[in-house]
Write an enzyme that holds these catalytic residues in place. Sequence first.
Site, PDB file in Angstrom:
ATOM      1  N   SER A   6      33.197 -26.577  -9.082  1.00  0.00           N
ATOM      2  CA  SER A   6      34.218 -27.530  -9.529  1.00  0.00           C
ATOM      3  C   SER A   6      34.296 -27.478 -11.049  1.00  0.00           C
ATOM      4  CB  SER A   6      33.852 -28.938  -9.087  1.00  0.00           C
ATOM      5  OG  SER A   6      34.625 -29.859  -9.823  1.00  0.00           O
ATOM      6  N   HIS A  31      37.285 -24.645  -7.469  1.00  0.00           N
ATOM      7  CA  HIS A  31      37.645 -25.988  -7.013  1.00  0.00           C
ATOM      8  C   HIS A  31      38.250 -26.767  -8.182  1.00  0.00           C
ATOM      9  CE1 HIS A  31      37.118 -29.472  -4.271  1.00  0.00           C
ATOM     10  NE2 HIS A  31      36.831 -30.161  -5.371  1.00  0.00           N
ATOM     11  N   ASP A  33      39.919 -30.357  -9.348  1.00  0.00           N
ATOM     12  CA  ASP A  33      40.019 -31.772  -8.990  1.00  0.00           C
ATOM     13  C   ASP A  33      41.166 -32.419  -9.745  1.00  0.00           C
ATOM     14  OD1 ASP A  33      37.685 -32.285  -7.215  1.00  0.00           O
ATOM     15  OD2 ASP A  33      36.600 -31.461  -8.929  1.00  0.00           O
ATOM     16  N   MET A  35      43.266 -35.721 -10.381  1.00  0.00           N
ATOM     17  CA  MET A  35      43.184 -37.186 -10.224  1.00  0.00           C
ATOM     18  C   MET A  35      44.343 -37.840 -10.971  1.00  0.00           C
ATOM     19  SD  MET A  35      39.113 -37.679 -10.825  1.00  0.00           S
ATOM     20  CE  MET A  35      37.924 -36.474 -10.221  1.00  0.00           C
ATOM     21  N   HIS A  64      41.857 -29.961  -4.856  1.00  0.00           N
ATOM     22  CA  HIS A  64      41.473 -31.236  -4.246  1.00  0.00           C
ATOM     23  C   HIS A  64      42.243 -32.340  -4.966  1.00  0.00           C
ATOM     24  CE1 HIS A  64      37.945 -34.354  -3.789  1.00  0.00           C
ATOM     25  NE2 HIS A  64      39.032 -34.714  -3.140  1.00  0.00           N
ATOM     26  N   MET A  66      43.212 -36.115  -5.581  1.00  0.00           N
ATOM     27  CA  MET A  66      42.807 -37.508  -5.435  1.00  0.00           C
ATOM     28  C   MET A  66      43.929 -38.332  -6.069  1.00  0.00           C
ATOM     29  SD  MET A  66      38.916 -36.662  -6.445  1.00  0.00           S
ATOM     30  CE  MET A  66      39.459 -35.010  -6.886  1.00  0.00           C
ATOM     31  N   MET A 135      33.597 -35.891   1.565  1.00  0.00           N
ATOM     32  CA  MET A 135      33.047 -36.314   0.268  1.00  0.00           C
ATOM     33  C   MET A 135      31.617 -36.831   0.460  1.00  0.00           C
ATOM     34  SD  MET A 135      35.376 -35.655  -1.899  1.00  0.00           S
ATOM     35  CE  MET A 135      34.418 -36.233  -3.301  1.00  0.00           C
ATOM     36  N   ASP A 173      31.610 -32.004  -0.791  1.00  0.00           N
ATOM     37  CA  ASP A 173      31.874 -32.139  -2.230  1.00  0.00           C
ATOM     38  C   ASP A 173      31.193 -33.393  -2.769  1.00  0.00           C
ATOM     39  OD1 ASP A 173      32.985 -32.227  -4.762  1.00  0.00           O
ATOM     40  OD2 ASP A 173      35.049 -32.492  -4.077  1.00  0.00           O
TER      41      ASP A 173
HETATM   42  C1  DX5 Z   1      34.479 -35.785  -7.518  1.00  0.00           C
HETATM   43  C2  DX5 Z   1      35.019 -34.394  -7.370  1.00  0.00           C
HETATM   44  C3  DX5 Z   1      34.011 -33.332  -7.291  1.00  0.00           C
HETATM   45  C4  DX5 Z   1      33.111 -33.239  -8.507  1.00  0.00           C
HETATM   46  C5  DX5 Z   1      31.792 -32.750  -8.017  1.00  0.00           C
HETATM   47  O1  DX5 Z   1      35.497 -36.679  -7.281  1.00  0.00           O
HETATM   48  O2  DX5 Z   1      35.819 -34.287  -6.188  1.00  0.00           O
HETATM   49  O3  DX5 Z   1      34.581 -32.066  -6.995  1.00  0.00           O
HETATM   50  O4  DX5 Z   1      33.572 -32.387  -9.499  1.00  0.00           O
HETATM   51  O5  DX5 Z   1      30.902 -32.767  -9.066  1.00  0.00           O
HETATM   52  P1  DX5 Z   1      29.318 -32.777  -8.822  1.00  0.00           P
HETATM   53  O6  DX5 Z   1      28.995 -31.494  -8.092  1.00  0.00           O
HETATM   54  O7  DX5 Z   1      28.775 -32.847 -10.195  1.00  0.00           O
HETATM   55  O8  DX5 Z   1      29.018 -33.987  -7.982  1.00  0.00           O
HETATM   56 ZN    ZN Z   2      36.484 -32.245  -5.569  1.00  0.00          ZN
END
Ligand code: DX5
Ligand code: ZN
Length: 214
Positions: A6, A31, A33, A35, A64, A66, A135, A173
């Site tokens: 990620s 990956h 993320d 948001m 991903h 969110m 998650m 994740d």
């Molecule tokens: C959190 C993200 C993850 C995050 C994971 O909302 O979806 O992908 O980057 O990071 P680590 O591996 O540090 O928990």
């Molecule tokens: Zn993620």
Amino acid sequence: MKIAPSILSADFGKLSDEVKAVSEAGADYIHCDIMDGHFVPNLTMGPMIIEAVKKATNVPLDIHFMVEDISFFIDMYKHLKPEFISFHIEEEKHINRVIQKIRNLGIRPSVVLNPATPVCLLDYIVADVDMVLLMSVNPGFGGQKFIPSVLDKIKELRELAQKKNPSLLIEVDGGVNDKNAPLLKEAGADILVAGSYVFKHPDYADAMKALRCE
Ligand code: DX5
Ligand code: ZN
């Protein structure tokens, strides 16, 4: 076991170098993320950043989301042709419609469950998706502590998938590290997302090797 670093935990001051480094170190997916500051209390990357990420690598993207308004976001990122688009079922009224929208774009659809969202909500969705992302932290931030109840959820989902979609991929994740990776593998995970474990490791290839439990 496939590994999806990620980039949330990468050094954003040299993001394309970081993406190249994890790609050369053997990442199976990148990956990303996304948001929106509404579904989760954080904001991350927009489509221009993901365009730069895509230019830096041939490794397929695993996006991903969110976000609250998933359809709006899909339209904003669809030209990047990621391998997977994952969206949270907690936020969407018309889950099947969104799955079809992603599929019609030639992108593999995936749904995400927060730690408290039960697997039984997937009974009438699991046959229509290529992947489920479970998650193992509350979404929004990297570097959080792994929530171990996800191990039972993986097993429960694997049983459901045996009946309804045997080729389903299970991705996990949040808080993934070398200690819980063997447990996740044993429970039936196919893809591990890891942000802080990979990017804080002095050697990205060694980090991913440890997570693969080879
Ligand atoms: C959190 C993200 C993850 C995050 C994971 O909302 O979806 O992908 O980057 O990071 P680590 O591996 O540090 O928990
Ligand atoms: Zn993620």
